[in-house]
Design a protein around this motif. Sequence first.
Motif, short mmCIF file in Angstrom:
data_model
loop_
_atom_site.label_atom_id
_atom_site.label_comp_id
_atom_site.label_asym_id
_atom_site.label_seq_id
_atom_site.Cartn_x
_atom_site.Cartn_y
_atom_site.Cartn_z
N ALA A 80 0.94 -1.33 -0.12
CA ALA A 80 0.02 0.05 0.09
C ALA A 80 0.67 1.38 0.06
O ALA A 80 0.43 2.18 -0.62
CB ALA A 80 -0.96 -0.15 1.08
N GLU A 81 1.77 1.37 1.02
CA GLU A 81 2.72 2.58 0.82
C GLU A 81 3.41 2.85 -0.41
O GLU A 81 3.46 3.95 -0.72
CB GLU A 81 3.72 2.35 2.27
CG GLU A 81 4.51 3.53 2.19
CD GLU A 81 5.68 3.40 3.48
OE1 GLU A 81 6.79 3.85 3.41
OE2 GLU A 81 5.06 2.68 4.38
N GLY A 82 3.68 1.64 -1.27
CA GLY A 82 4.63 1.91 -2.36
C GLY A 82 3.59 2.48 -3.54
O GLY A 82 4.04 3.05 -4.45
N ARG A 83 2.23 2.57 -3.15
CA ARG A 83 1.21 3.32 -4.00
C ARG A 83 0.80 4.61 -3.29
O ARG A 83 -0.21 5.01 -3.53
CB ARG A 83 0.20 2.25 -4.32
CG ARG A 83 0.52 1.19 -5.42
CD ARG A 83 0.05 -0.19 -4.95
NE ARG A 83 0.94 -1.13 -5.70
CZ ARG A 83 2.04 -1.77 -5.36
NH1 ARG A 83 2.71 -1.37 -4.36
NH2 ARG A 83 2.42 -2.71 -6.25
N LYS A 84 1.44 4.95 -2.39
CA LYS A 84 0.91 6.04 -1.53
C LYS A 84 -0.55 5.74 -1.02
O LYS A 84 -1.37 6.86 -1.08
CB LYS A 84 0.86 7.51 -2.36
CG LYS A 84 2.37 7.63 -2.65
CD LYS A 84 2.36 9.20 -3.49
CE LYS A 84 3.76 9.33 -3.96
NZ LYS A 84 3.97 10.46 -4.82
N ALA A 85 -0.74 4.57 -0.50
CA ALA A 85 -2.11 4.36 -0.17
C ALA A 85 -2.13 3.95 1.29
O ALA A 85 -0.93 3.41 2.00
CB ALA A 85 -2.45 3.22 -1.14
N GLY A 86 -3.16 4.00 1.88
CA GLY A 86 -3.28 3.23 3.30
C GLY A 86 -4.00 1.94 3.26
O GLY A 86 -4.90 1.85 2.48
N LEU A 87 -3.24 1.11 4.21
CA LEU A 87 -3.92 -0.34 4.19
C LEU A 87 -5.24 -0.05 5.07
O LEU A 87 -5.23 0.41 6.08
CB LEU A 87 -3.01 -1.16 5.11
CG LEU A 87 -3.14 -2.27 5.30
CD1 LEU A 87 -3.20 -3.34 3.62
CD2 LEU A 87 -2.14 -3.17 6.09
N ILE A 88 -6.36 -0.83 4.62
CA ILE A 88 -7.58 -1.15 5.05
C ILE A 88 -7.84 -2.21 6.00
O ILE A 88 -8.11 -2.24 7.28
CB ILE A 88 -8.66 -0.99 4.38
CG1 ILE A 88 -8.67 0.35 3.47
CG2 ILE A 88 -10.16 -1.12 4.81
CD1 ILE A 88 -8.91 1.70 4.33
N GLU A 89 -7.46 -3.36 5.43
CA GLU A 89 -7.33 -4.64 6.05
C GLU A 89 -6.79 -5.85 5.45
O GLU A 89 -6.32 -5.69 4.19
CB GLU A 89 -8.75 -5.16 6.22
CG GLU A 89 -9.48 -5.39 4.94
CD GLU A 89 -11.00 -5.72 5.38
OE1 GLU A 89 -11.73 -5.07 6.26
OE2 GLU A 89 -11.55 -6.79 4.61
N VAL A 90 -6.25 -6.59 6.29
CA VAL A 90 -5.69 -8.03 5.69
C VAL A 90 -6.44 -9.03 6.39
O VAL A 90 -6.59 -9.25 7.75
CB VAL A 90 -4.12 -7.97 5.88
CG1 VAL A 90 -3.55 -9.33 5.33
CG2 VAL A 90 -3.46 -6.94 5.41
N ARG A 91 -6.78 -10.23 5.56
CA ARG A 91 -7.48 -11.24 6.12
C ARG A 91 -7.40 -12.50 5.20
O ARG A 91 -7.33 -12.32 3.94
CB ARG A 91 -8.80 -10.97 6.27
CG ARG A 91 -9.61 -10.76 5.12
CD ARG A 91 -11.17 -10.82 5.46
NE ARG A 91 -11.58 -9.57 6.17
CZ ARG A 91 -12.78 -9.13 6.66
NH1 ARG A 91 -13.65 -9.91 6.24
NH2 ARG A 91 -12.96 -8.11 7.26
N PRO A 92 -7.27 -13.79 5.97
CA PRO A 92 -7.50 -14.88 5.02
C PRO A 92 -8.80 -15.27 4.48
O PRO A 92 -9.77 -14.91 5.10
CB PRO A 92 -6.92 -16.07 6.20
CG PRO A 92 -7.47 -15.41 7.43
CD PRO A 92 -7.30 -13.88 7.32
N TYR A 93 -8.72 -16.06 3.38
CA TYR A 93 -9.89 -16.39 3.02
C TYR A 93 -9.62 -17.87 2.52
O TYR A 93 -8.70 -18.11 2.43
CB TYR A 93 -10.37 -15.83 1.64
CG TYR A 93 -10.63 -14.40 1.83
CD1 TYR A 93 -11.95 -13.82 1.71
CD2 TYR A 93 -9.63 -13.26 1.92
CE1 TYR A 93 -12.41 -12.45 1.88
CE2 TYR A 93 -9.95 -11.97 2.05
CZ TYR A 93 -11.47 -11.68 2.09
OH TYR A 93 -11.50 -10.15 2.29
N SER A 94 -10.91 -18.85 2.34
CA SER A 94 -10.70 -20.00 1.79
C SER A 94 -11.94 -20.40 1.14
O SER A 94 -13.13 -19.87 1.43
CB SER A 94 -10.66 -20.98 2.91
OG SER A 94 -11.53 -21.08 3.83
#
Length: 222
Positions: A80-94
């Motif tokens: 995200a930082e590399g795109r000058k963006a802020g991280l909203i969330e990270v989560r696993p999926y299946s």
Amino acid sequence: MSWWTRLWGKADESSPPAPLDQIHAVHLEIGEWKEEQPEGDMRQWLNSYRDLLTLAIFGNLDHPPLSQEAAWQRWSRQVAEGRKAGLIEVRPYSGKNGAAMGLIYKNLNKPAYVFTGVLIFPKGNISQLWTVMAGEKGMTGVREALVSGELFESGSYTIQDYQNSFAQDPYEPNYHGVDRSVLHFVSDDERYDERFPHHPLTRVRQTLAALPDRVAVLPQIV
């Protein structure tokens, strides 16, 4: 400009795209998305909102193992930082398409926010990369204004609370690597999605959640 360059920066020669027969072996089973002409080695779909959904298949992306969620949070924050963006969330999926890790970040393209969701399915020595992008149209900032106004009116929020914690990284509260305007807002929390079903962030979350069970893959790339 290629998908890799546009979204991830300069291409890594050690991570070449997969052969075209592999990417075309993937079948999307979500009816509201209409497939468009591919762009190079990237497939792409649009929905009625003109949100963009893309698929690329790559080799080594140097991401953490799926079991290391904290490492994924750090890795995703760097993305995200590399795109000058802020991280909203990270989560696993299946789902039937296997295990995956998803992340969402946001950019500010004044006056509108653009939300990007990325879902990575590691499959042996390759990875499926699904990306969905949705932006605000028309009146902007409604979700933020309504949620913050309600917090003030209820007495559960003060001006100091707003200044200190309305916008902050969800996993590292003291993170200041990007402008505060793109950090995770309290109003970005998933609990508000039901109230704002047509908001671009809600649409991005819904798409990421649907993909693990709505993608069919031929055995050759499993």
